[in-house]
Design a protein around this motif. Structure first.
Motif, PDB file in Angstrom:
ATOM      1  N   PRO A 197      49.782  11.646  64.555  1.00  0.00           N
ATOM      2  CA  PRO A 197      48.863  10.743  65.259  1.00  0.00           C
ATOM      3  C   PRO A 197      47.432  10.946  64.743  1.00  0.00           C
ATOM      4  CG  PRO A 197      50.306  11.893  66.801  1.00  0.00           C
ATOM      5  CD  PRO A 197      50.507  12.541  65.478  1.00  0.00           C
ATOM      6  N   ASN A 198      46.623   9.922  64.799  1.00  0.00           N
ATOM      7  CA  ASN A 198      45.246  10.016  64.303  1.00  0.00           C
ATOM      8  C   ASN A 198      44.472  11.159  64.962  1.00  0.00           C
ATOM      9  OD1 ASN A 198      45.583   7.835  62.585  1.00  0.00           O
ATOM     10  ND2 ASN A 198      44.891   6.338  64.100  1.00  0.00           N
ATOM     11  N   LEU A 199      44.741  11.382  66.249  1.00  0.00           N
ATOM     12  CA  LEU A 199      44.051  12.440  66.981  1.00  0.00           C
ATOM     13  C   LEU A 199      44.349  13.822  66.409  1.00  0.00           C
ATOM     14  CD1 LEU A 199      42.225  12.873  69.528  1.00  0.00           C
ATOM     15  CD2 LEU A 199      44.340  13.266  70.810  1.00  0.00           C
ATOM     16  N   TRP A 200      45.492  13.966  65.745  1.00  0.00           N
ATOM     17  CA  TRP A 200      45.920  15.249  65.218  1.00  0.00           C
ATOM     18  C   TRP A 200      45.381  15.529  63.812  1.00  0.00           C
ATOM     19  CZ3 TRP A 200      51.728  16.356  66.660  1.00  0.00           C
ATOM     20  CH2 TRP A 200      51.907  16.145  68.030  1.00  0.00           C
ATOM     21  N   VAL A 201      44.718  14.572  63.201  1.00  0.00           N
ATOM     22  CA  VAL A 201      44.207  14.752  61.844  1.00  0.00           C
ATOM     23  C   VAL A 201      42.773  15.279  61.918  1.00  0.00           C
ATOM     24  CG1 VAL A 201      43.640  13.638  59.657  1.00  0.00           C
ATOM     25  CG2 VAL A 201      45.654  12.897  60.961  1.00  0.00           C
TER      26      VAL A 201
END
Length: 345
Positions: free
Chosen positions: A304-308
């Motif tokens: 997920p984008n939040l995890w990058v």
């Protein structure tokens, strides 16, 4: 400090003996420091109380000398960590480790790439286990399947930490409902048995926080499958709460190392304070990592984008901080990331 009684350690040794059925012809190759409970119980007291032989080397990273010692003394049991195991795969000759019949790997997660490379070279499967100092330390272990007269009892399952040792009970509690989780459902891992520590020295309140009615709260997120095999999927201390969502550091690290096609720990994820979201991800990486390319590939991965992590929160270091046991030094990693972030802010 963790208070372990004689009874704690003896119970763990008796359980190990039941699993491995060691005898006086066995020889343990001791490479772990005695100040670490894995080395203290498994390579000091196990041979002393079981009557098996032992040979020691004070530097677990001196792979060439360790290979020679195993060969010379016909060692049959090696307890090690994935970091050290990877070194032996690269620097030891196949014939040097031919006498080994059991290799127990713990202290950190055994990556498939490391296990496969060792198995391919030496034709022996490293058995991943799990434990911690508070539990004397070994809780669960993979070991060879039992096959006799048509009976096949499964005792090894790759990707898991194996089955609980004899005398040890486990349970997984759903963090939302606080009820026992069903098969394959993630939750907080609790342990009960004669191996549970007496408590933390002069820290009665902290002891009460982690031991409830004899059950030790590990802080690890795990699940148990229908066959009873345990799988560690994360650790509470290795999560960041960002925008109300729990973000797992280990999953991000696994994706990073998969992109880099590396079995070595070349990057480590931690978190640092953030004014807007409370905290944000930060990554320490070795000098030869192409950060810009890595971040681009992370954005294209299934994370997920939040995890990058933000490209500005990748910091290059000469070496990843480790403890003497070979485990990640999470305290120093977080401190170093915070120091590096202040330099660029």
């Amino acid at each position: 400090g963790v208070q372990l009684t004689h009874s704690n350690i003896r119970s763990n040794i008796e359980a190990i003996n039941q699993v491995f059925q060691v005898n006086k012809k066995d020889v343990v190759m001791g490479i772990l420091p005695f100040f670490h409970s894995f080395g203290y119980t498994g390579t000091l007291w196990l041979p002393l109380l079981s009557g098996m032989g032992a040979v020691y080397h004070n530097n677990p990273l001196d792979a060439k000398s360790i290979g020679k010692l195993i060969h010379k003394n016909k060692a049959t049991l090696l307890m090690t960590t994935p970091t050290f195991l990877n070194s032996y795969t690269r620097r030891c000759e196949k014939h040097q480790l031919a006498s080994l019949r059991f290799i127990v790997v713990g202290a950190e997660k055994l990556k498939k790439e490391i296990a496969d490379a060792f198995k391919e070279k030496f034709d022996i499967t490293p058995m991943e286990g799990y434990g911690c100092t508070e539990l004397s330390p070994i809780v669960a272990l993979n070991f060879p399947d039992y096959v006799s007269e048509g009976v096949h009892q499964k005792a090894y399952k790759p990707g898991t930490i194996g089955l609980p040792l004899p005398g040890i009970a486990i349970k997984v509690i759903n963090q939302n409902t606080m009820k026992e989780a069903s098969a394959d459902e993630d939750g907080l891992l609790y342990i009960k048995g004669p191996n549970v520590m007496k408590g933390y020295l002069n820290k009665e309140e902290l002891t009460k926080e982690v031991i409830e009615n004899g059950w030790y709260k590990t802080g690890d997120i795990a699940n148990v499958d229908e066959d009873g095999f345990i799988k560690i999927t994360g650790r509470l201390s290795r999560f960041s709460k960002i925008g109300g969502e729990m973000v797992p550091h280990i999953k991000i690290e696994q994706t990073i190392h998969s992109i880099l096609n590396s079995s070595d720990q070349v990057c480590v994820v931690t978190s640092i304070p953030d004014d807007k979201k409370g905290e944000k991800l930060a990554v320490l990486c070795l000098q030869d990592v192409d950060i810009a390319s890595l971040v681009d590939q992370l954005k294209e991965s299934d994370l997920p984008n939040l995890w990058v992590p933000d490209v500005r929160c990748f910091f290059k270091v000469e070496a990843i901080p480790l403890l003497g046991s070979g485990k990640l030094d999470l305290g120093k990693i977080k401190k170093r990331a915070l120091e590096e972030s202040k330099k660029v802010s």
